[in-house]
Design a protein around this motif. Structure first.
Motif, PDB file in Angstrom:
ATOM      1  N   VAL A  53      40.052  38.124  43.151  1.00 58.46           N
ATOM      2  CA  VAL A  53      41.367  37.830  43.731  1.00 58.46           C
ATOM      3  C   VAL A  53      42.503  38.572  43.025  1.00 58.46           C
ATOM      4  N   GLY A  54      42.172  39.228  41.914  1.00 58.43           N
ATOM      5  CA  GLY A  54      43.196  40.018  41.216  1.00 58.43           C
ATOM      6  C   GLY A  54      43.604  39.494  39.849  1.00 58.43           C
ATOM      7  N   LYS A  55      42.839  38.560  39.293  1.00 59.52           N
ATOM      8  CA  LYS A  55      43.210  37.999  37.980  1.00 59.52           C
ATOM      9  C   LYS A  55      43.383  39.080  36.912  1.00 59.52           C
ATOM     10  N   CYS A  61      34.452  41.311  30.912  1.00 59.64           N
ATOM     11  CA  CYS A  61      35.280  42.234  30.109  1.00 59.64           C
ATOM     12  C   CYS A  61      36.155  43.194  30.925  1.00 59.64           C
ATOM     13  N   ASN A  62      36.508  42.847  32.150  1.00 60.43           N
ATOM     14  CA  ASN A  62      37.285  43.792  32.968  1.00 60.43           C
ATOM     15  C   ASN A  62      38.655  44.114  32.372  1.00 60.43           C
ATOM     16  N   ALA A  63      39.350  43.102  31.920  1.00 64.41           N
ATOM     17  CA  ALA A  63      40.688  43.355  31.357  1.00 64.41           C
ATOM     18  C   ALA A  63      40.574  44.193  30.080  1.00 64.41           C
ATOM     19  N   VAL A  85      50.616  35.893  45.796  1.00 65.31           N
ATOM     20  CA  VAL A  85      49.905  36.414  46.961  1.00 65.31           C
ATOM     21  C   VAL A  85      49.588  37.885  46.704  1.00 65.31           C
ATOM     22  N   ASN A  86      48.287  38.166  46.568  1.00 64.11           N
ATOM     23  CA  ASN A  86      47.842  39.527  46.218  1.00 64.11           C
ATOM     24  C   ASN A  86      47.185  40.183  47.426  1.00 64.11           C
ATOM     25  N   GLN A  87      47.280  41.500  47.481  1.00 65.78           N
ATOM     26  CA  GLN A  87      46.732  42.290  48.592  1.00 65.78           C
ATOM     27  C   GLN A  87      47.244  41.750  49.923  1.00 65.78           C
ATOM     28  N   LYS A 147      55.100  51.974  45.065  1.00 63.15           N
ATOM     29  CA  LYS A 147      55.536  50.717  45.703  1.00 63.15           C
ATOM     30  C   LYS A 147      54.911  49.493  45.028  1.00 63.15           C
ATOM     31  N   LEU A 148      53.596  49.576  44.732  1.00 61.67           N
ATOM     32  CA  LEU A 148      52.930  48.433  44.111  1.00 61.67           C
ATOM     33  C   LEU A 148      53.493  48.160  42.708  1.00 61.67           C
ATOM     34  N   THR A 149      53.821  49.211  41.988  1.00 63.43           N
ATOM     35  CA  THR A 149      54.420  49.045  40.663  1.00 63.43           C
ATOM     36  C   THR A 149      55.772  48.332  40.786  1.00 63.43           C
TER      37      THR A 149
HETATM   38  N1  LIG Z   1      46.950  44.950  44.895  1.00 65.53           N
HETATM   39  C1  LIG Z   1      45.717  45.470  44.986  1.00 65.53           C
HETATM   40  N2  LIG Z   1      45.454  46.489  45.834  1.00 65.53           N
HETATM   41  C2  LIG Z   1      44.211  47.016  45.951  1.00 65.53           C
HETATM   42  N3  LIG Z   1      43.166  46.589  45.243  1.00 65.53           N
HETATM   43  C3  LIG Z   1      43.349  45.568  44.375  1.00 65.53           C
HETATM   44  C4  LIG Z   1      44.621  44.965  44.194  1.00 65.53           C
HETATM   45  N4  LIG Z   1      44.499  43.983  43.264  1.00 65.53           N
HETATM   46  C5  LIG Z   1      43.207  43.996  42.877  1.00 65.53           C
HETATM   47  N5  LIG Z   1      42.514  44.937  43.537  1.00 65.53           N
HETATM   48  C6  LIG Z   1      41.087  45.266  43.417  1.00 65.53           C
HETATM   49  O1  LIG Z   1      40.315  44.120  43.712  1.00 65.53           O
HETATM   50  C7  LIG Z   1      39.202  44.029  42.840  1.00 65.53           C
HETATM   51  C8  LIG Z   1      39.245  42.706  42.099  1.00 65.53           C
HETATM   52  O2  LIG Z   1      40.390  42.679  41.264  1.00 65.53           O
HETATM   53  P1  LIG Z   1      40.337  41.982  39.839  1.00 65.53           P
HETATM   54  O3  LIG Z   1      41.679  42.112  39.250  1.00 65.53           O
HETATM   55  O4  LIG Z   1      39.171  42.498  39.060  1.00 65.53           O
HETATM   56  O5  LIG Z   1      40.070  40.480  40.291  1.00 65.53           O
HETATM   57  P2  LIG Z   1      39.440  39.257  39.446  1.00 65.53           P
HETATM   58  O6  LIG Z   1      39.792  39.475  38.014  1.00 65.53           O
HETATM   59  O7  LIG Z   1      40.095  38.036  40.037  1.00 65.53           O
HETATM   60  O8  LIG Z   1      37.971  39.274  39.692  1.00 65.53           O
HETATM   61  C9  LIG Z   1      39.268  45.230  41.906  1.00 65.53           C
HETATM   62  O9  LIG Z   1      38.412  46.219  42.404  1.00 65.53           O
HETATM   63  C10 LIG Z   1      40.726  45.679  42.002  1.00 65.53           C
HETATM   64  O10 LIG Z   1      40.855  47.065  41.816  1.00 65.53           O
END
Ligand SMILES: Nc1ncnc2c1ncn2[C@@H]1O[C@H](COP(=O)(O)OP(=O)(O)O)[C@@H](O)[C@H]1O
Ligand SMILES: [Mg+2]
Length: 254
Positions: free
Chosen positions: A12-14, A41-43, A187-189, A240-242
């Motif tokens: 979800v974008g955490k 370890c993604n972050a 709200v992401n994406q 734009k996203l930044t």
């Molecule tokens: N705003 C965004 N636009 C496009 N892709 C995104 C966006 N936010 C996250 N992603 C993608 O979605 C996937 C999951 O994001 P991530 O941050 O790893 O989520 P989580 O930590 O919740 O599992 C990754 O591949 C990331 O690149």
């Protein structure tokens, strides 16, 4: 300020939100620490640009609490500098999975909170990334934090999951951490022109859920940012996203 980025759902974008808000804050002169509690370890990889095991890490911090013979090292011993000024990291490690049950059975749930509180004077902002589960580490993070940000990806399943997630937060507030507040749902994406996401967000707002005004759109720049291990503010400061991230940071910083 200690913030946890939490949603039991994966993808979800955490991690993206943790790293990008932290990088923005550091770029604005704040002293920032990211704590990665997800065994994936993604972050950590996003911030360090390496995929091998990094030591010392948060797994070792927790592991040492299991042995009363060892003198516990302070959490500050597990902090790494990153390539970015004022931005530090406590990296994660896959070992977190192996020791989770032991930590639970030995009641180590307050260890992180105590350690982070003593570290707080060295930082203006601490961001905690969590695994996609409501487990020992997520609960540790919720107990450690003052605020909780909830990334939300606008689908119907996520909406149902959101209510149990909010219940978990409320229960944690009541049982462990009365200082914790929900700072907002991110709200992401978001696709503002698609009708379903738009309706979902409107309904959540209508119910009085704390949906933040700033939303984040979907862009391939995010994947590039992960691949290059460069947070958006460094990879594409005018994208734009930044800019949406900057607006979000302003909104939560008041
Ligand atoms: N705003 C965004 N636009 C496009 N892709 C995104 C966006 N936010 C996250 N992603 C993608 O979605 C996937 C999951 O994001 P991530 O941050 O790893 O989520 P989580 O930590 O919740 O599992 C990754 O591949 C990331 O690149
Ligand atoms: Mg993640």
């Amino acid at each position: 300020m200690r913030r946890v980025i939490f949603n039991q759902k994966g993808g979800v974008g955490k991690s993206s939100i943790t790293v990008n808000l932290a990088a923005l804050a550091a770029e604005r002169g704040r002293r920032v620490l990211v704590v990665d509690l997800d065994a994936q370890c993604n972050a950590s990889q996003y911030l360090l640009g390496r995929h091998d095991e990094v030591t010392p890490n948060v797994g070792q911090f927790f592991a040492q609490t299991l042995s009363f013979k060892l003198k516990e090292k302070p959490l500050s011993d597990f902090v790494h500098a990153t390539r970015f000024e004022r931005l530090s990291l406590i990296p994660s490690n896959p070992e977190l999975m192996e020791i989770e049950q032991m930590l639970e059975s030995k009641h180590k749930i307050y260890k992180l909170a105590a350690a982070l509180k003593s570290l707080q004077p060295s930082y203006d902002e601490i961001y905690i990334d969590t695994p996609p589960a409501f487990n020992f580490y997520t609960l540790s993070a919720l107990i450690s934090a003052q605020s909780c940000l909830i990334p939300f990806d606008c689908d119907a399943f996520s909406r149902r999951a959101l209510y149990s997630l909010l219940d978990n937060i409320a229960e944690t507030q009541r049982d462990h951490n009365p200082d914790l507040r929900v700072e907002g749902i991110i709200v992401n994406q978001f696709q503002p022109r698609a009708s379903l996401p738009q309706r979902l967000v409107e309904e959540l707002r209508g119910e009085g859920q704390p949906v933040l005004r700033s939303t984040l759109s979907s862009s391939v720049i995010m994947r590039e940012s992960h691949e290059q291990a460069l947070p958006l503010i460094h990879l594409a400061p005018r994208h734009k996203l930044t800019e949406e991230y900057s607006a979000l940071y302003e909104e939560i910083s008041g």
